[in-house]
Scaffold this motif. Sequence first.
Motif, PDB file in Angstrom:
ATOM      1  N   ASP A 150       0.812  -1.225   0.000  1.00 41.98           N
ATOM      2  CA  ASP A 150       0.000   0.000   0.000  1.00 41.98           C
ATOM      3  C   ASP A 150       0.843   1.273   0.000  1.00 41.98           C
ATOM      4  OD1 ASP A 150      -2.610  -0.840  -0.305  1.00 41.98           O
ATOM      5  OD2 ASP A 150      -2.901  -1.188   1.833  1.00 41.98           O
ATOM      6  N   ASN A 173      -8.849  -0.237  -0.556  1.00 44.75           N
ATOM      7  CA  ASN A 173      -8.722   0.694   0.560  1.00 44.75           C
ATOM      8  C   ASN A 173     -10.026   1.433   0.856  1.00 44.75           C
ATOM      9  OD1 ASN A 173      -5.768   0.769   1.544  1.00 44.75           O
ATOM     10  ND2 ASN A 173      -5.639   0.585  -0.679  1.00 44.75           N
ATOM     11  N   LYS A 174     -11.136   0.821   0.474  1.00 45.70           N
ATOM     12  CA  LYS A 174     -12.492   1.305   0.816  1.00 45.70           C
ATOM     13  C   LYS A 174     -12.803   2.697   0.271  1.00 45.70           C
ATOM     14  CE  LYS A 174     -13.132  -2.301   3.646  1.00 45.70           C
ATOM     15  NZ  LYS A 174     -12.295  -3.316   3.090  1.00 45.70           N
ATOM     16  N   MET A 175     -12.244   3.010  -0.897  1.00 46.08           N
ATOM     17  CA  MET A 175     -12.562   4.265  -1.570  1.00 46.08           C
ATOM     18  C   MET A 175     -13.482   3.926  -2.735  1.00 46.08           C
ATOM     19  SD  MET A 175      -8.869   6.153  -1.499  1.00 46.08           S
ATOM     20  CE  MET A 175      -7.658   5.096  -0.720  1.00 46.08           C
ATOM     21  N   GLN A 219     -16.296  11.229   1.236  1.00 50.62           N
ATOM     22  CA  GLN A 219     -15.446  10.466   2.153  1.00 50.62           C
ATOM     23  C   GLN A 219     -14.336   9.735   1.404  1.00 50.62           C
ATOM     24  OE1 GLN A 219     -15.560  10.606   5.648  1.00 50.62           O
ATOM     25  NE2 GLN A 219     -13.541   9.772   5.217  1.00 50.62           N
ATOM     26  N   SER A 220     -14.669   9.177   0.245  1.00 54.08           N
ATOM     27  CA  SER A 220     -13.656   8.500  -0.562  1.00 54.08           C
ATOM     28  C   SER A 220     -12.609   9.486  -1.061  1.00 54.08           C
ATOM     29  CB  SER A 220     -14.310   7.777  -1.745  1.00 54.08           C
ATOM     30  OG  SER A 220     -15.125   6.732  -1.288  1.00 54.08           O
ATOM     31  N   ALA A 277     -11.760  12.300   0.457  1.00 57.66           N
ATOM     32  CA  ALA A 277     -10.941  12.639   1.632  1.00 57.66           C
ATOM     33  C   ALA A 277      -9.944  11.530   1.916  1.00 57.66           C
ATOM     34  CB  ALA A 277     -11.832  12.893   2.846  1.00 57.66           C
ATOM     35  N   ASN A 278     -10.373  10.285   1.816  1.00 58.90           N
ATOM     36  CA  ASN A 278      -9.464   9.146   2.042  1.00 58.90           C
ATOM     37  C   ASN A 278      -8.347   9.103   1.003  1.00 58.90           C
ATOM     38  OD1 ASN A 278     -11.110   8.434   4.171  1.00 58.90           O
ATOM     39  ND2 ASN A 278     -12.100   6.737   3.103  1.00 58.90           N
ATOM     40  N   LEU A 279      -8.679   9.414  -0.235  1.00 55.21           N
ATOM     41  CA  LEU A 279      -7.660   9.434  -1.297  1.00 55.21           C
ATOM     42  C   LEU A 279      -6.625  10.510  -0.983  1.00 55.21           C
ATOM     43  CD1 LEU A 279      -6.449   8.762  -4.065  1.00 55.21           C
ATOM     44  CD2 LEU A 279      -8.127  10.346  -5.070  1.00 55.21           C
ATOM     45  N   MET A 296      -5.805  11.808   1.846  1.00 56.83           N
ATOM     46  CA  MET A 296      -4.980  11.395   2.982  1.00 56.83           C
ATOM     47  C   MET A 296      -4.005  10.284   2.611  1.00 56.83           C
ATOM     48  SD  MET A 296      -5.696  13.484   5.301  1.00 56.83           S
ATOM     49  CE  MET A 296      -4.777  12.728   6.615  1.00 56.83           C
ATOM     50  N   ALA A 297      -4.423   9.384   1.731  1.00 56.53           N
ATOM     51  CA  ALA A 297      -3.574   8.257   1.341  1.00 56.53           C
ATOM     52  C   ALA A 297      -2.358   8.707   0.528  1.00 56.53           C
ATOM     53  CB  ALA A 297      -4.385   7.244   0.539  1.00 56.53           C
TER      54      ALA A 297
END
Length: 149
Positions: free
Chosen positions: A55, A101-103, A138-139, A141-143, A145-146
């Motif tokens: 990852d 990764n749940k996006m 949310q996806s 935001a997760n991207l 941050m990733a």
Amino acid sequence: MQLKLFHELFRGYGYVWEGKVRSSGRQDLACNLNLTFDFLLPKQDRVEKWIFENDGFMAALVAGYVDAEGTFSFNKGDPQFSIDSCDRGILRTIYKWLERNKMKCPAPHIIRKKGSFNSGVDAFYSDDLWRLAVYRKQSLANLIMAIKP
């Protein structure tokens, strides 16, 4: 100022094209590079397995790809992200990584067929143009941050 800088940076490496200034103030610029940059041409439309399986490595690859090809924007006030590319294999791998990764996002899909005219650079597409987009907040935001911009 930016137009002058663009010309200064690229005119020694190929033809610099300027699109018309749009009503929004946007102007497209492109440079058809000569063979000085031929080291960039050999490429594979795939991500090595050892990168995909880690990852951290995959996040670094996505960060670089986003930097080169990605667009963050707003549509009617809602944030979104997209990558338009002819690299179908790479986009599919990024999509699999996003899913892992749940996006949540739609699968990559063709937005321009091979041979269609690209008025932005006054040329025809030599391959299908694919789009990978993230619309869910949310996806998105997760991207962000990733890939740690």
